[in-house]
Design a protein around this motif. Structure first.
Motif, PDB file in Angstrom:
ATOM      1  N   GLY A   1       0.597  -1.286   0.003  1.00 21.05           N
ATOM      2  CA  GLY A   1       0.034   0.116  -0.063  1.00 21.05           C
ATOM      3  C   GLY A   1       0.947   1.126   0.169  1.00 21.05           C
ATOM      4  O   GLY A   1       1.641   1.425  -0.720  1.00 21.05           O
ATOM      5  N   ASN A   2       0.502   2.044   1.023  1.00 22.79           N
ATOM      6  CA  ASN A   2       1.354   3.578   0.688  1.00 22.79           C
ATOM      7  C   ASN A   2       2.232   3.464   2.078  1.00 22.79           C
ATOM      8  O   ASN A   2       2.792   4.565   2.331  1.00 22.79           O
ATOM      9  N   SER A   3       2.641   2.464   2.538  1.00 20.98           N
ATOM     10  CA  SER A   3       3.444   2.365   3.563  1.00 20.98           C
ATOM     11  C   SER A   3       5.150   2.888   3.060  1.00 20.98           C
ATOM     12  O   SER A   3       5.159   2.515   1.912  1.00 20.98           O
ATOM     13  N   THR A   4       5.667   3.588   3.978  1.00 24.11           N
ATOM     14  CA  THR A   4       6.924   4.266   3.545  1.00 24.11           C
ATOM     15  C   THR A   4       8.003   3.367   4.078  1.00 24.11           C
ATOM     16  O   THR A   4       9.093   3.317   3.951  1.00 24.11           O
ATOM     17  N   LYS A   5       7.663   2.331   4.980  1.00 23.28           N
ATOM     18  CA  LYS A   5       8.762   1.554   5.594  1.00 23.28           C
ATOM     19  C   LYS A   5       8.617   0.194   5.116  1.00 23.28           C
ATOM     20  O   LYS A   5       7.383  -0.405   5.316  1.00 23.28           O
ATOM     21  N   PRO A   6       9.499  -0.306   4.669  1.00 18.38           N
ATOM     22  CA  PRO A   6       9.529  -1.883   4.155  1.00 18.38           C
ATOM     23  C   PRO A   6       9.567  -2.934   5.240  1.00 18.38           C
ATOM     24  O   PRO A   6      10.305  -2.519   6.229  1.00 18.38           O
ATOM     25  N   LEU A   7       8.894  -3.959   4.765  1.00 18.39           N
ATOM     26  CA  LEU A   7       9.099  -5.261   5.572  1.00 18.39           C
ATOM     27  C   LEU A   7      10.431  -5.758   4.972  1.00 18.39           C
ATOM     28  O   LEU A   7      10.508  -6.001   3.641  1.00 18.39           O
ATOM     29  N   ILE A   8      11.491  -6.329   5.854  1.00 18.32           N
ATOM     30  CA  ILE A   8      12.804  -6.789   5.415  1.00 18.32           C
ATOM     31  C   ILE A   8      12.640  -8.208   5.615  1.00 18.32           C
ATOM     32  O   ILE A   8      12.564  -8.507   6.993  1.00 18.32           O
ATOM     33  N   THR A   9      12.971  -9.043   4.600  1.00 19.79           N
ATOM     34  CA  THR A   9      13.062 -10.521   4.946  1.00 19.79           C
ATOM     35  C   THR A   9      14.304 -11.153   4.285  1.00 19.79           C
ATOM     36  O   THR A   9      14.636 -10.306   3.389  1.00 19.79           O
ATOM     37  N   LEU A  10      14.815 -12.160   4.717  1.00 14.55           N
ATOM     38  CA  LEU A  10      15.802 -12.939   3.892  1.00 14.55           C
ATOM     39  C   LEU A  10      15.192 -13.930   3.161  1.00 14.55           C
ATOM     40  O   LEU A  10      15.710 -14.990   2.343  1.00 14.55           O
ATOM     41  N   ASP A  11      13.787 -14.199   3.228  1.00 13.17           N
ATOM     42  CA  ASP A  11      13.014 -15.329   2.572  1.00 13.17           C
ATOM     43  C   ASP A  11      12.258 -14.575   1.370  1.00 13.17           C
ATOM     44  O   ASP A  11      11.849 -13.274   1.368  1.00 13.17           O
ATOM     45  N   SER A  12      12.218 -15.638   0.459  1.00 15.94           N
ATOM     46  CA  SER A  12      11.369 -15.200  -0.764  1.00 15.94           C
ATOM     47  C   SER A  12      10.137 -14.964  -0.596  1.00 15.94           C
ATOM     48  O   SER A  12       9.372 -14.724  -1.831  1.00 15.94           O
ATOM     49  N   SER A  13       9.498 -15.282   0.514  1.00 17.81           N
ATOM     50  CA  SER A  13       8.011 -15.161   0.527  1.00 17.81           C
ATOM     51  C   SER A  13       7.587 -14.602   1.838  1.00 17.81           C
ATOM     52  O   SER A  13       8.248 -14.522   2.861  1.00 17.81           O
ATOM     53  N   ILE A  14       6.286 -14.035   1.733  1.00 17.11           N
ATOM     54  CA  ILE A  14       5.736 -13.326   3.060  1.00 17.11           C
ATOM     55  C   ILE A  14       4.363 -13.453   3.193  1.00 17.11           C
ATOM     56  O   ILE A  14       3.656 -13.701   2.019  1.00 17.11           O
ATOM     57  N   SER A  15       3.984 -13.602   4.164  1.00 14.21           N
ATOM     58  CA  SER A  15       2.121 -13.574   4.413  1.00 14.21           C
ATOM     59  C   SER A  15       1.785 -12.103   4.917  1.00 14.21           C
ATOM     60  O   SER A  15       2.543 -11.598   5.707  1.00 14.21           O
ATOM     61  N   PHE A  16       0.866 -11.571   4.267  1.00 16.24           N
ATOM     62  CA  PHE A  16       0.416 -10.440   4.737  1.00 16.24           C
ATOM     63  C   PHE A  16      -1.146 -10.323   4.896  1.00 16.24           C
ATOM     64  O   PHE A  16      -1.973 -10.990   3.928  1.00 16.24           O
ATOM     65  N   THR A  17      -1.925  -9.576   5.716  1.00 18.70           N
ATOM     66  CA  THR A  17      -3.361  -9.654   5.870  1.00 18.70           C
ATOM     67  C   THR A  17      -3.679  -7.822   5.405  1.00 18.70           C
ATOM     68  O   THR A  17      -3.330  -7.102   6.154  1.00 18.70           O
ATOM     69  N   PHE A  18      -4.329  -7.824   4.511  1.00 15.71           N
ATOM     70  CA  PHE A  18      -5.174  -6.438   4.309  1.00 15.71           C
ATOM     71  C   PHE A  18      -6.426  -6.248   5.000  1.00 15.71           C
ATOM     72  O   PHE A  18      -7.207  -7.103   5.036  1.00 15.71           O
ATOM     73  N   LEU A  19      -6.273  -5.098   5.512  1.00 15.85           N
ATOM     74  CA  LEU A  19      -7.385  -4.713   6.609  1.00 15.85           C
ATOM     75  C   LEU A  19      -8.369  -3.851   5.905  1.00 15.85           C
ATOM     76  O   LEU A  19      -9.474  -3.696   6.473  1.00 15.85           O
ATOM     77  N   ALA A  20      -8.301  -3.255   4.720  1.00 14.63           N
ATOM     78  CA  ALA A  20      -9.128  -2.440   4.105  1.00 14.63           C
ATOM     79  C   ALA A  20      -9.396  -3.076   2.532  1.00 14.63           C
ATOM     80  O   ALA A  20      -8.486  -3.507   2.107  1.00 14.63           O
ATOM     81  N   GLU A  21     -10.525  -2.736   2.232  1.00 19.81           N
ATOM     82  CA  GLU A  21     -10.897  -2.986   0.939  1.00 19.81           C
ATOM     83  C   GLU A  21     -10.574  -2.018  -0.099  1.00 19.81           C
ATOM     84  O   GLU A  21     -10.078  -1.008   0.398  1.00 19.81           O
ATOM     85  N   GLY A  22     -10.414  -2.531  -1.379  1.00 19.48           N
ATOM     86  CA  GLY A  22      -9.670  -1.636  -2.418  1.00 19.48           C
ATOM     87  C   GLY A  22      -8.655  -1.994  -3.161  1.00 19.48           C
ATOM     88  O   GLY A  22      -8.218  -3.337  -2.937  1.00 19.48           O
ATOM     89  N   THR A  23      -8.064  -1.175  -3.998  1.00 21.83           N
ATOM     90  CA  THR A  23      -6.850  -1.862  -4.517  1.00 21.83           C
ATOM     91  C   THR A  23      -5.596  -1.487  -3.975  1.00 21.83           C
ATOM     92  O   THR A  23      -5.457  -0.390  -3.740  1.00 21.83           O
ATOM     93  N   ASN A  24      -4.809  -2.447  -3.721  1.00 23.12           N
ATOM     94  CA  ASN A  24      -3.497  -2.311  -3.120  1.00 23.12           C
ATOM     95  C   ASN A  24      -2.379  -2.639  -3.981  1.00 23.12           C
ATOM     96  O   ASN A  24      -2.426  -3.612  -4.771  1.00 23.12           O
ATOM     97  N   THR A  25      -1.432  -1.746  -3.730  1.00 24.02           N
ATOM     98  CA  THR A  25      -0.187  -1.850  -4.407  1.00 24.02           C
ATOM     99  C   THR A  25       1.076  -2.897  -3.609  1.00 24.02           C
ATOM    100  O   THR A  25       1.321  -2.500  -2.560  1.00 24.02           O
ATOM    101  N   ILE A  26       1.760  -3.775  -4.166  1.00 30.13           N
ATOM    102  CA  ILE A  26       2.738  -4.463  -3.677  1.00 30.13           C
ATOM    103  C   ILE A  26       3.891  -4.299  -4.483  1.00 30.13           C
ATOM    104  O   ILE A  26       3.785  -4.708  -5.483  1.00 30.13           O
ATOM    105  N   THR A  27       5.125  -3.989  -3.778  1.00 33.41           N
ATOM    106  CA  THR A  27       6.430  -3.879  -4.429  1.00 33.41           C
ATOM    107  C   THR A  27       7.144  -4.850  -3.506  1.00 33.41           C
ATOM    108  O   THR A  27       7.438  -4.524  -2.305  1.00 33.41           O
ATOM    109  N   VAL A  28       8.251  -5.323  -4.416  1.00 31.78           N
ATOM    110  CA  VAL A  28       9.350  -6.101  -3.806  1.00 31.78           C
ATOM    111  C   VAL A  28      10.492  -5.717  -4.449  1.00 31.78           C
ATOM    112  O   VAL A  28      10.858  -5.614  -5.607  1.00 31.78           O
ATOM    113  N   GLN A  29      11.540  -5.416  -3.790  1.00 31.58           N
ATOM    114  CA  GLN A  29      12.875  -5.217  -4.035  1.00 31.58           C
ATOM    115  C   GLN A  29      13.907  -6.351  -3.586  1.00 31.58           C
ATOM    116  O   GLN A  29      13.846  -6.728  -2.594  1.00 31.58           O
TER     117      GLN A  29
END
Length: 1222
Positions: free
Chosen positions: A952-980
């Motif tokens: 979404g609009n988060s300015t702070k990323p979640l950092i992992t060493l794993d190539s996968s992650i689980s996430f729960t969306f709390l609000a309806e609508g279109t959300n953007t997901i970016t991975v670097q």
């Protein structure tokens, strides 16, 4: 690093002259055409002392034979006429009139002047530059302002090629008053060149009467030369002949080069915008031969000894060589850093045709290579420094070679003395330089200006030992500034003719004051102001509150004398612009002179003047620096005590500059200018021979003793010079040789400076710095050997004192004590902790204390391989190792001798280059329910990767060493997901969108077969087809557009998934809305089952959209002829039914059900099936996702959604390759 010098290179081609104008403020002549000693990087070379010959800066060179075109600058009148010419970029190297200066290596050229052809900058060691600062307008010379001149300055009757000239005869002896004195002169107009705004002049001098002038019309809008004229004089500039017909009437020339070792050999370059060719003359420009080139020359560098050997640097950063003065060229190397190539130095390099060069690499570094011009191949090239170096940091100058290496953000500097192995330059431990400029390498010593971590506009001056390794502080906070071309100007000046005397402008409490030293920076003092002013009135100036301050910028232009000047042949005589007061000022300035090497000073002018030396420095000539026309100059035979005023032209002249005859006699001067703003170039030849009444005899000389405030011993010796008596109006002649008598002095405190690691306390006491342990011997000191233990003092280099304190302060020999290894470090050559698999990783082992020769070294690379060495000698250039797999490796260094051991550890990340990342996400997700998201990296590898996830609009990323992650969306609508994904220095990313709702339904779709024929299988086409299907569904069913989402799958046959979404802004309870959604689903299915949803792909191609269904084979009759087939068909139905039941019942156990994932290099939207519409829809966890390899070459045969059997096929993809093993 850059190199800077005071003197101009031999045969230096010169700089552009600027035409003066009545509306212009008084500025230094040629301010807009400043010449810079280039080395940095850089375009232009960063810094040098305001007066020094180009020495080292981010490392820049002085070449013994660099050749610049002697150029007169852009016409200043252009500004008055309303067409802004702008400053012309000048040659980056070299300097002055040919025959008078030495050349700076590295070559510079036309390119730096007008096109900025890839010359760099910057760099970190810089050579000093000089620049001009504008001054207020001077008072007009009486009579000059009212003078007028013809519009073109010519007589009109002479042929165009011959120009025109006028003669001014000298008066007979016993003539009228001083203001009526005349000097013999002739004026010549370059008729037809009034539009030309640049000129280049070559005056070889040294018994040659030939002068060459190239005038050009440079179009600043086009960035090229559009017209040119070549003129030649054979009578010292009395008359000129136009040579355009000899070089080709249609040939446009851009640059003039003169061979510094044979002034008869000339090179002309055509403008590359028109053609690439070179014109060669071997008879001082009388005739020319033209040769076509296959490349465009940016700079030339002539060999210091071999007159036919030339290096050419091209616009595409290639280096060419010629051994027949440019007639034939051979490619030497590519990717050469601009201005970082040097000829060999006689007596140091074994081969005369050896070339030192800096070669860039693709990874952003550079290497120092050497090779011979005719044998420069991969097998014959050598690398004197094994590691990579910083770009624009190589300088080869005199006995020294300098390079710069940055590791971990901190620069280290290395020096090779007389081609020995490189050693790291030792500055005081906590100087922490952020910029460094090598100023001089004269007299076997290096002067360096260092900007330390806490300085911004000042530099500290350091001087070295003979080998250029150990540096000690000479002066703090020397003023620096930026020149017109961005070069660093360090205000330090060496007085010519007497070694050890320097002037420096130091910043003290925000005030700039001028200091002088007589012993190379050991002791400094302020300049005593003159006792009286120009009018004879007393000057009340008390030290240290008031003193004399000087501008120390040496002229970078040969057509101006500069703000300070001195001459080797006139020892003790210094002329400078400055002021009296508490600090240096740029207003209320005058001209001052010293006849005794800076001990005492006198004021000679109260305005700004250019002052030149005549006849070995025995006479001075001065011309007012003013934008108004002038016709007089002043001459002094008594070191500035009195001046005679002479007229040199009958018509006032706007002076653009003046050039004194090359050589020592200098009896002829050429003044360049214009009679009016629109007239041709006027060349006024002034002959001073008539004012020297006779040749000097013994009675015309006197002796002069050099003193330092009354002390006769300067630099360890007493010196007595023979000088012409003030007022003796005699000529010294060509056979004159200045004689010096010297004898050594007894060594005193002022003959010694503090050694490395020691600091001055009081007048002469040197004590160890807090960080220095004087009892610790060098690491090169091995048990059983001896070393020189410093007493804290070292005699100043080139000081000639004897006896006295010399024995007391001389270092004493001691036996080397054995020491256990301490301070062991292991680092990579580039300072990075990341290496690429399959490539060399080079490790450097450092030890602060210990015995390098008697310490065993072991290095464990962490991959099961280790190496051992008996001492440090074999590993000075580093230890190379290639890792065959990716991962994190613990590299361990172990050092041991009979007195102890030490260990150092480094963790190295070995990675493969990451080329692509594909984000796998579902198109639609349910709010408040966990969604599994994964990233597939290509190529796959075992190395450590870091993943940065933005939701979404988060300015702070979640950092992992794993190539996968689980996430729960709390609000309806279109959300953007970016991975670097970060791997070493590589950082790549992918972005997807996901729609989040309370609930939804989905259905697979298929199409009539004709769509497959037109399917190019690219993301853009799939997106457009999805939009077309959506519009067709909306048109047929009237379902709101925002409740439909179509995702077309990649591959063949073409298939898609229909998502039916709840309406936005729900206001009713969920069950009611779910019922409405069921009605929409039924409406859509009815339309699809009735083949009502179709679209026209192109004329004649109608595509029908279907609901994907599982079709069973029909039963047939049971007669004997068909019993076997019927039984098989029945069994098929049973098995298919059983398969449908199992899939429906256990689809949560089958990871590829309801999921479509494909790695696409074009980063298309991931196709992941929906979760079920019902409350008990199975949850897909991370473990349910198929690994990339499992997805390869599989087909998604069957999908069951809401109890409806569907079929979909997936395209096959190639296997994702692993990182190549070595």
């Amino acid at each position: 690093m850059e190199a800077a010098r005071t003197e101009r290179p031999a045969g230096w081609p010169g700089a552009p002259l600027v035409r003066t104008g009545l509306l212009l403020l008084s500025t230094w002549v040629l301010a807009a055409a400043e010449i810079t000693w280039d080395a940095t990087g850089g375009p232009g070379r960063p810094a040098a002392p305001a007066s020094w010959p180009p020495a080292l800066s981010p490392l820049s060179p002085r070449a013994v034979a660099s050749q610049w075109p002697e150029e007169l600058a852009t016409a200043r009148r252009a500004a008055v006429l309303g067409r802004r010419a702008g400053p012309e970029l000048l040659p980056q190297q070299g300097g002055g009139r040919s025959g008078e200066m030495q050349v700076e290596a590295g070559g510079t050229s036309p390119a730096g002047e007008r096109r900025d052809r890839g010359i760099p900058a910057p760099g970190k060691l810089g050579g000093a530059r000089r620049s001009r600062r504008a001054q207020p307008a001077s008072t007009p010379e009486r009579g000059d302002a009212r003078a007028t001149a013809p519009a073109d300055g010519s007589r009109g009757s002479r042929p165009l090629a011959k120009g025109s000239r006028e003669e001014v005869k000298a008066p007979r002896a016993g003539g009228s008053a001083a203001e009526d004195l005349r000097l013999p002169s002739t004026s010549f107009a370059l008729t037809g060149d009034s539009a030309h705004n640049q000129a280049m002049v070559h005056w070889s001098g040294h018994n040659s009467s030939v002068i060459l002038i190239l005038t050009k019309l440079y179009d600043f809008n086009l960035g090229s030369v559009t017209e040119s004229s070549l003129w030649r004089s054979t009578d010292y500039g009395t008359t000129y002949e136009k040579l355009n017909d000899k070089v080709g009437l249609k040939t446009v020339l851009s640059y003039l080069y003169v061979n510094p070792t044979n002034k008869r050999k000339i090179m002309l370059l055509s403008d590359p915008e028109i053609e690439s060719s070179i014109l060669i003359s071997s008879d001082e420009g009388a005739t020319y031969q033209k040769y076509r080139l296959t490349f465009y020359i940016q700079s030339l560098l002539f060999h210091p000894k071999q007159e036919d050997w030339v290096l050419a640097y091209s616009l595409d950063q290639k280096l060419y060589s010629s051994m027949d003065f440019g007639r034939r060229w051979q490619l030497m190397h590519e990717r050469i850093t601009p201005n970082r190539f040097y000829w060999s130095v006689a007596g140091l390099d074994k081969e005369a045709d050896l070339v030192h060069m800096e070669v860039r690499t693709t990874d952003g570094y550079a290497h120092y290579l050497t090779c011979r011009i005719q044998e420069c191949t991969e097998t014959t090239r050598s690398g004197p420094f094994a590691r990579s170096i910083d770009i624009s940091s190589l300088v080869v100058q005199d006995e020294y070679i300098f390079i710069q290496v940055t590791t971990g953000g901190r620069a280290s500097y290395y020096v090779s003395y007389r081609r020995e192995a490189f050693a790291q330059i030792k500055l005081p431990k906590y100087s922490l330089p952020k910029d460094m400029h090598i100023i001089s390498t004269d007299e076997n010593q290096v002067f360096a200006a260092v900007q330390e971590w806490n300085q911004n506009d000042t530099y500290n001056l350091y001087i070295s030992d003979t080998r250029g390794i150990y540096f000690t502080l000479a002066m703090e906070n020397i003023k620096s500034s930026r020149g017109l071309m961005g070069n660093i100007i360090i205000e330090l000046y060496e007085v010519a003719g007497i070694k050890g005397i320097f002037l420096a402008n130091k910043k003290v409490d925000d005030q700039v004051k001028t200091y002088i030293t007589y012993n190379k920076g050991r002791d400094w003092r302020l300049l005593q102001a003159p006792d009286v002013d120009l009018r004879g009135s007393p000057v009340h100036c008390l030290l240290p509150f008031c003193s004399l301050h000087l501008h120390l910028q040496l002229s970078e232009n040969p057509y101006s004398s500069g703000r300070i000047s001195s001459k080797e042949t006139a020892p003790g005589l210094v002329v400078a612009t400055g002021n009296i007061g508490p600090e240096l000022s740029y207003t209320d300035i005058g001209v001052f002179i010293s006849s005794d090497g800076g001990n005492t000073w006198r004021q000679i002018f109260d305005e700004e003047y250019n002052v030149w030396f005549l006849d070995w420095g025995g006479a001075l000539v001065a011309m007012k620096h003013t934008p108004l026309p002038v016709r007089h100059l002043w001459v002094s035979f008594d070191e500035g005590h009195s001046w005679d005023k002479y007229g040199f032209t009958s018509v006032p002249l706007f002076v653009d500059g003046a050039l004194v005859e090359a050589g020592m006699e200098t009896h002829i001067m050429t003044v360049f200018g214009h009679f009016s703003l629109r007239s041709e170039w006027q060349l006024v030849k002034v002959d001073y021979k008539s004012i020297f009444s006779r040749h000097c005899t013994k009675e015309d000389y006197q002796t002069w003793h050099l003193l330092n405030q009354g002390e006769p011993c300067v630099m360890g010796e007493r010196k007595i010079f023979k000088k012409r008596k003030p007022g003796a109006q005699c000529a010294l002649g060509r056979d004159h040789s200045g004689s010096v008598v010297s004898e050594p002095c007894v060594c005193a405190n002022w003959d010694f400076e503090c050694d490395y690691g020691y600091e001055r306390h009081g007048e002469s006491q040197c004590v160890p710095a807090f960080w220095y342990n004087p009892a610790s011997p060098s690491k090169d000191c091995s048990l059983g050997q001896s070393y020189l233990n410093s007493t804290g003092y070292r005699r100043i280099v080139s000081n000639n004192c004897t006896d006295g304190l010399r024995e007391k302060y001389t270092a004493k020999a001691q036996m080397c004590p054995g020491k256990a290894p301490r301070g062991l470090h292991v680092v990579t050559t580039d300072g990075r902790l990341v290496a690429e698999q399959g490539h060399n990783a080079t490790f450097i082992i450092l030890m602060e204390e210990g015995d390098l020769q008697r310490t065993n070294i072991q290095l464990d690379f962490g991959d099961g391989i280790a190496v051992s060495y008996a001492n440090f000698s074999p590993i000075e250039d580093g230890i190379k190792h290639v890792y065959k797999s990716a991962g994190i490796f613990q590299v361990t260094a172990y050092a041991e001798n009979n007195l102890g051991s030490d260990t150092a550890v480094l963790f190295l990340h070995v990675v493969c280059p990451v080329e692509h990342v594909h984000l796998r996400v579902p198109f639609v997700a349910i709010r408040n329910k966990e969604v599994n998201i994964s990233a597939v990296v290509w190529p796959s590898q075992l190395g450590t990767l870091t993943y940065f996830w933005w939701f979404g609009n988060s300015t702070k990323p979640l950092i992992t060493l794993d190539s996968s992650i689980s996430f729960t969306f709390l609000a309806e609508g279109t959300n953007t997901i970016t991975v670097q994904v970060a791997a070493g220095n590589a950082l790549i990313q992918d972005t997807k969108e996901i729609a989040v709702h309370e609930y939804f339904q989905s259905q697979l779709l298929s199409f009539s077969p004709n769509l497959d024929y037109h399917n190019p299988d690219i993301p853009e086409w799939r997106q457009d087809i999805g939009n077309v299907i959506k519009r067709a569904l909306v048109k047929v069913t009237s379902v709101p557009e925002d409740q439909i989402l179509i995702a077309v799958f990649p591959g063949l046959p073409t298939s898609a998934e229909l998502f039916i979404l709840p309406p936005k802004n729900l206001t009713e309870r969920r069950k009611g809305n779910e019922g409405d959604l069921e009605q929409i689903v039924e409406t859509l299915f009815n339309a699809l089952n009735q083949n009502l949803v179709q679209f026209e792909l192109k004329p004649g191609v109608q595509v029908i959209v279907y609901v994907t269904q599982l079709t069973l084979a029909p039963l047939v009759d049971s007669s004997a002829g068909h019993s076997s087939s019927a039984m098989l068909m029945l069994l098929s139905v049973v098995f298919v039914g059983l398969a449908v039941f199992l899939i429906y019942k256990f689809k949560r156990k089958i990871p590829w059900i309801n999921i479509y994932a494909q790695v696409q290099h074009d980063k298309e939207q991931e196709m992941i099936g929906s979760v079920s519409q019902s409350e008990n829809a199975p949850k897909i966890t991370l473990s349910d996702f198929t690994e990339p390899e499992e997805l390869l070459d599989k087909e998604l045969d069957t999908r069951v959604i809401g109890g409806i059997a569907t079929i979909a096929n997936s395209e096959s993809t190639k296997e994702i390759p692993n990182c190549t093993s070595v």
